[in-house]
Design a protein around this motif. Sequence first.
Motif, mmCIF file in Angstrom:
data_model
loop_
_atom_site.group_PDB
_atom_site.id
_atom_site.type_symbol
_atom_site.label_atom_id
_atom_site.label_comp_id
_atom_site.label_asym_id
_atom_site.label_seq_id
_atom_site.Cartn_x
_atom_site.Cartn_y
_atom_site.Cartn_z
ATOM 1 N N ARG A 52 -2.577 1.027 6.818
ATOM 2 C CA ARG A 52 -3.077 1.084 8.187
ATOM 3 C C ARG A 52 -2.004 1.681 9.078
ATOM 4 N NH1 ARG A 52 -5.455 -4.565 10.081
ATOM 5 N NH2 ARG A 52 -5.952 -3.241 11.869
ATOM 6 N N ARG B 201 -8.094 9.724 16.731
ATOM 7 C CA ARG B 201 -7.733 8.391 16.244
ATOM 8 C C ARG B 201 -8.580 8.023 15.023
ATOM 9 N NH1 ARG B 201 -5.163 4.161 18.784
ATOM 10 N NH2 ARG B 201 -4.982 2.370 17.374
ATOM 11 N N THR B 202 -9.870 8.372 15.054
ATOM 12 C CA THR B 202 -10.726 8.089 13.907
ATOM 13 C C THR B 202 -10.253 8.837 12.673
ATOM 14 O OG1 THR B 202 -12.635 7.699 15.347
ATOM 15 C CG2 THR B 202 -13.091 8.190 13.035
ATOM 16 N N ARG C 146 -8.539 4.258 20.318
ATOM 17 C CA ARG C 146 -9.688 4.096 19.433
ATOM 18 C C ARG C 146 -10.939 4.619 20.129
ATOM 19 N NH1 ARG C 146 -6.988 -0.801 17.787
ATOM 20 N NH2 ARG C 146 -6.611 -0.754 15.523
ATOM 21 N N THR D 59 -14.737 7.804 26.138
ATOM 22 C CA THR D 59 -14.398 7.993 24.729
ATOM 23 C C THR D 59 -15.553 8.668 24.009
ATOM 24 O OG1 THR D 59 -15.319 5.873 24.006
ATOM 25 C CG2 THR D 59 -13.024 5.880 24.760
ATOM 26 N N GLU E 193 -7.061 7.120 11.326
ATOM 27 C CA GLU E 193 -7.322 5.841 10.658
ATOM 28 C C GLU E 193 -8.022 6.046 9.313
ATOM 29 O OE1 GLU E 193 -9.353 3.514 13.592
ATOM 30 O OE2 GLU E 193 -7.485 2.898 14.568
ATOM 31 N N GLU F 103 -0.506 4.190 22.877
ATOM 32 C CA GLU F 103 -1.670 5.049 22.917
ATOM 33 C C GLU F 103 -1.942 5.445 24.365
ATOM 34 O OE1 GLU F 103 -5.354 1.870 22.969
ATOM 35 O OE2 GLU F 103 -4.645 2.564 21.020
#
Length: 305
Positions: free
Chosen positions: A221, A208-209, A203, A130, A212, A227
């Motif tokens: 949210r 994804r960041t 995440r 990640t 969000e 995912e």
Amino acid sequence: MELRQLRYFVCVVEEGGFTRAAARLHLAQPGLSAQIRQLEKELGQPLLDRSARSVTPTEVGRAVLPYARAALAAADSVRQTVDAYTGLLRGRVTLGLVSGATGHAFDIAALLADFHDDHPSVEVALTEDTTERMQEALLAGELDIAVLGTAEEGPPPGAAFQTVIDVPLVAAVAPRDPFLDCVSGASVPLAELRDRPLICLPRGTGVRTALERGCASAGFRPRVVFEAAAPHVLTQLAARGLGIAVLPAGENESPFDGHLRTLRIVRPEMRARVALAWQAGGPSSPAARVLLDRLREVVPKPHDT
């Protein structure tokens, strides 16, 4: 104490076990274990905790680790200084790659193959992870170079970036999804995705960041029901009607695989960015610097979308 023993110790720590370390070092596992035990005997303290499933450094081992790496780096610098006089480039480069990030940006396999042809004595270790973990590893000196997704326009302190992808996020929807009944045009406000089943990258990834953060600014949210690390898996799930996939826009924002309708997410618009990253001072080894220069030359510059 021998340099090879320090190299073995560092390798076991990095691989989290003797089996993988032995495979990486092309050694028999009993011989590797014996060398580590000899090093521990020489130092008078255990360096590795073997009680759990994964081998981890002891408190003493953690204290010794940076010095072992520094000793190995110093020895490599001696070799590299000599090699500089003969025109030979060798060493080991660690390259981190975020899964699925480079498919339409550049062919990393072809680039590494060309680099290997030009510098056959350089070993390139390629790993996937990640963005968050790769960024930490880069700043800690465990990676020389990383290709990572980011929600930021600039690098964190201690790192340098070259952005290679900068595109908007889109919602990819199956043609028969009832969600399309309340949508007109080629875009959709982010607020319309409230309480909708979403499909996204895990995440720790830049996409994804960005999702969000965008949802937080819109006051809700995201409801992520599936995912996966590979973007093509997300599109497959969306095509089956399991949710709305949130993805970077494809080239010319064309439908993914012809089975999805894509809507540009607006108000606010969110961007997906992929960056080539390295420590702010540049990689420490000559081999890593040469590979970085090669990558920076050939990766495409992002275009406004």
